[in-house]
Design a protein around this motif. Sequence first.
Motif, PDB file in Angstrom:
ATOM      1  N   HIS A  26       0.806  -1.228   0.000  1.00 24.12           N
ATOM      2  CA  HIS A  26       0.000   0.000   0.000  1.00 24.12           C
ATOM      3  C   HIS A  26       0.841   1.281   0.000  1.00 24.12           C
ATOM      4  O   HIS A  26       0.271   2.382  -0.103  1.00 24.12           O
ATOM      5  CB  HIS A  26      -0.918   0.033   1.228  1.00 24.12           C
ATOM      6  CG  HIS A  26      -2.079  -0.913   1.158  1.00 24.12           C
ATOM      7  ND1 HIS A  26      -3.014  -0.865   0.150  1.00 24.12           N
ATOM      8  CD2 HIS A  26      -2.463  -1.924   1.973  1.00 24.12           C
ATOM      9  CE1 HIS A  26      -3.928  -1.806   0.342  1.00 24.12           C
ATOM     10  NE2 HIS A  26      -3.627  -2.470   1.442  1.00 24.12           N
TER      11      HIS A  26
ATOM     12  N   ARG B  25      -4.934   7.741  -1.871  1.00 26.16           N
ATOM     13  CA  ARG B  25      -6.024   7.458  -0.927  1.00 26.16           C
ATOM     14  C   ARG B  25      -6.485   8.746  -0.234  1.00 26.16           C
ATOM     15  O   ARG B  25      -7.653   8.894   0.120  1.00 26.16           O
ATOM     16  CB  ARG B  25      -5.552   6.429   0.128  1.00 26.16           C
ATOM     17  CG  ARG B  25      -6.644   5.974   1.105  1.00 26.16           C
ATOM     18  CD  ARG B  25      -7.684   5.122   0.403  1.00 26.16           C
ATOM     19  NE  ARG B  25      -8.808   4.770   1.279  1.00 26.16           N
ATOM     20  CZ  ARG B  25      -9.917   5.505   1.405  1.00 26.16           C
ATOM     21  NH1 ARG B  25     -10.036   6.651   0.740  1.00 26.16           N
ATOM     22  NH2 ARG B  25     -10.895   5.103   2.192  1.00 26.16           N
TER      23      ARG B  25
ATOM     24  N   GLU C 194       0.193   3.869  -2.562  1.00 30.67           N
ATOM     25  CA  GLU C 194      -1.218   4.271  -2.724  1.00 30.67           C
ATOM     26  C   GLU C 194      -1.665   5.340  -1.717  1.00 30.67           C
ATOM     27  O   GLU C 194      -2.808   5.799  -1.777  1.00 30.67           O
ATOM     28  CB  GLU C 194      -2.122   3.045  -2.560  1.00 30.67           C
ATOM     29  CG  GLU C 194      -1.860   1.949  -3.573  1.00 30.67           C
ATOM     30  CD  GLU C 194      -2.552   0.633  -3.207  1.00 30.67           C
ATOM     31  OE1 GLU C 194      -3.380   0.622  -2.268  1.00 30.67           O
ATOM     32  OE2 GLU C 194      -2.239  -0.378  -3.857  1.00 30.67           O
TER      33      GLU C 194
END
Length: 281
Positions: A97, A104, A100
């Motif tokens: 993640h 986000r 990201e």
Amino acid sequence: MTSSASPLFRFGIIADPQYAAIAPHVAMDRYYANSLAKVAEAIEIFNGEELSFVMTLGDVIDRSFSSFDDILPVYGKLRHEALFLLGNHDFSVSSGHLSEVAERLGMPSPYYSLLRHGWRFIVLDGNEVSTFAPPEGHHHRALAAEMLAELQAKGAKNAHRWNAALSDEQFAWLGDEIASAAEAGEKVIVMNHYPVHPPSEHGMWDSERIVALLASERNVVAYLNGHDHVGNYGMAGACHFVNFKGVVDTETENAFAIVEVHASSIEIRGFGREVSRTLSI
């Protein structure tokens, strides 16, 4: 006092909610789960004011990518533009993640600038050269390990894994943004997660070059940050350096601010534990 005159514009500040659905760390006075209610309370106050935007100065979460699913809907109740920048804890997520996080948070890129009311806001990514934010195997991780080892060898007080540095590219971009703002007659406010002045154990590894740049440019008015939850203030050249207190600290007391920009001063209205200040321009 200019506060009686109406400001040119105003914006909201939140620092370090560090939300996670976990038990409090009582020894550190951090109540992670309580940040949902605290951010909601701040947003209720912000919604009663005319604001250009609300900036959260990093560490929206404490850990776990799924924590964003709980706290970001709280920002959905804000009637103003919600802006974000990246803090170290925002990268306390699984390695898949890491790339990201900015997306986000709805950010255009990890660092960016924006123009509001003829003022330029320069938003830094203080985690760019760190041991935790770059993807595994990225050269910035190796560079971070080198910088940290050098600082540790010197006994520097900011030689901690939870601090970081700008890349040379981002530092050059910062200088270019300030220069183009000066050409356009714009005053500048820089925002970042990490403090750079006064020197502290929470300071960026490359604080010295950042402070030297900001203090040398007449159009740079203020540098606003979080990271050090107790807060701080300093001045270098004509630039005010304001470290806002962390929302996550204490069980019930909040900390947030409304910043009012006037022609000759900036008025910070602190709520809860946050300090009110008048900064002359």
